[in-house]
Design a protein around this motif. Sequence first.
Motif, short mmCIF file in Angstrom:
data_model
loop_
_atom_site.label_atom_id
_atom_site.label_comp_id
_atom_site.label_asym_id
_atom_site.label_seq_id
_atom_site.Cartn_x
_atom_site.Cartn_y
_atom_site.Cartn_z
N LEU A 130 1.02 -1.27 0.15
CA LEU A 130 -0.28 -0.26 -0.25
C LEU A 130 0.72 1.77 -0.11
O LEU A 130 0.92 2.54 -1.12
N GLU A 133 2.76 1.99 -3.52
CA GLU A 133 1.43 2.37 -3.97
C GLU A 133 0.68 4.07 -4.04
O GLU A 133 1.30 5.22 -4.71
N THR B 20 -11.91 -9.78 -6.76
CA THR B 20 -11.71 -8.64 -5.96
C THR B 20 -11.67 -9.07 -4.20
O THR B 20 -11.98 -8.54 -3.12
N GLU B 56 -9.85 -2.56 -9.45
CA GLU B 56 -8.51 -1.82 -8.74
C GLU B 56 -8.58 -0.58 -7.79
O GLU B 56 -8.41 -0.26 -6.51
N ARG B 57 -9.67 -0.10 -8.14
CA ARG B 57 -10.62 0.80 -6.86
C ARG B 57 -11.32 0.19 -5.60
O ARG B 57 -11.25 0.67 -4.46
N GLU B 60 -8.07 -1.59 -3.34
CA GLU B 60 -7.92 -0.32 -2.67
C GLU B 60 -8.53 0.21 -1.50
O GLU B 60 -8.49 0.54 -0.17
N ARG B 63 -7.97 -2.70 0.74
CA ARG B 63 -6.89 -2.19 1.71
C ARG B 63 -6.81 -1.00 2.77
O ARG B 63 -6.55 -1.87 3.77
N LEU B 64 -7.45 -0.19 1.97
CA LEU B 64 -7.15 0.63 3.12
C LEU B 64 -8.97 0.51 4.41
O LEU B 64 -8.19 0.42 5.72
N GLU B 82 -10.48 11.64 -3.97
CA GLU B 82 -10.64 10.90 -5.58
C GLU B 82 -11.27 11.05 -6.67
O GLU B 82 -10.82 11.45 -8.13
#
Lengths: 156, 156
Positions: A130, A133, B20, B56-57, B60, B63-64, B82
Motif C-alpha cells: 500500500l 502505491e 476483488t 483497482e478501486r 484499494e 486495503r484501506l 479521489e
Amino acid sequence: MSTAHAGTGELRIGQLAKRTGTTPRTIRYYEELGLLPVATERDAGQHRLYDEADVERVLELLRLKDLLGLSLDELRDVVTAEEARGALRAEWHEGDPSAQRRRQILEEAGTHIAGQLALLRRRREKLDELERELRSRQGKLRVRLRELDHRSPPDS
Amino acid sequence: MSTAHAGTGELRIGQLAKRTGTTPRTIRYYEELGLLPVATERDAGQHRLYDEADVERVLELLRLKDLLGLSLDELRDVVTAEEARGALRAEWHEGDPSAQRRRQILEEAGTHIAGQLALLRRRREKLDELERELRSRQGKLRVRLRELDHRSPPDS
DNA sequence: TTGCCATCTTACGTGCACGTCACGTTAGCA
DNA sequence: TGCTAACGTGACGTGCACGTAAGATGGCAA
C-alpha cells in the motif's frame, strides 16, 4: 496518603478501563468471553480487582485485535495458549515437570508466537504494498506540480 | 472465441466481486454508500458494468479498510478526494483550467495522500512495537529451551 | 423461442462488539 | 452511621457491514 492502591489488588474495573483506553463494559465482555480471567477469587457480587499484569494483557489483546484484525473469537485461541504458559509456570514451581513436558510446553508456546509473527509479517507486507502505491501517486503528483512550476510559477 | 469481454464494458458485478475477493452484495452496498460510482450510465434495471479501473478501486478500498482499519464512512472521505482528482482530469482535458486552479487541486490531492501515508506510518509503528514484544518473548522461550538442552538434551 | 443463469430491486435478517438502562450492592470517606 | 460514587448483574438496544430471501428482469446459448 490516600488508599487508592495497596500493593496487590490495585485496580478496579474503571481504572483498568482508563489505563487501557476502553470501558468497563468491554472488560466485562472480555471476561465473559474468556479473554480475561474471572479476576482474583471474587465471590460474585464483589468488585473485580486487577493488577498491572492485567493492564498489559488487555493492551495486548487490543493490539492484536486492532493491528492484526483478529476477532475476539480468534483472540480466544491466543489466550488459551497463554494460559498454557501460565500452567507451565505453575507446574514449574510447584509440581514435578519432567524435562520432556517442559520442552513440549515451551515448544508449543514457541509455535504459537511464531504464528503471530507470521500473521504480523503478512500484514506488514500488505502495508508495504500500500505504501508503495501511495508513494507512486505522490510522485506523479509532484511531477505534475513541477511541470506547472515550469510553465507558470506560483506568485508567492 | 467466447463473448466473455469485449473491450470496454468488460465486467459484470459477479466478475468484479471475484476479482476483488468479495461479493456482489458488497459491491452494491459500496455503490449505495457512494464508494463506487453509479456504474456507467445504467438505466435502472440493467446490469452494472465495470472495467479494470473499478477492480483497482475496489481493491484499494478493501486495503484501506482492512489494513488501516478505516470504516466505510471514513472511506467516503477518501473517495471524495479521489473524485476531485477525476474532476481535475475533466477540467484538464476539456475545460479551461487556470494554472492557479490546477495547482490548487494538485495540492489538495497531495495533502490527502500525505494524510493516508501518515496514517500508514502510525500503523507501522504500532506493528513494530508489537513485533518487538513478540520477538522478546520468543527470545525468552529460546533461552529456556537452551537451558533444558543443557541439563537434559532431547532424545532424538 | 425457450431455457437458464446471473443480475436487478426491495426488504428484512444476522453476527459482532459493544452501549445503555434499571436497579440493587459495595467500598471508601465524612 | 450515613452518603455518594463506583461497581455488580441482567437484559435489551445499537451501529456497522454486510447476508439472505423473494420475485421480476436481462442476456446469451442452443
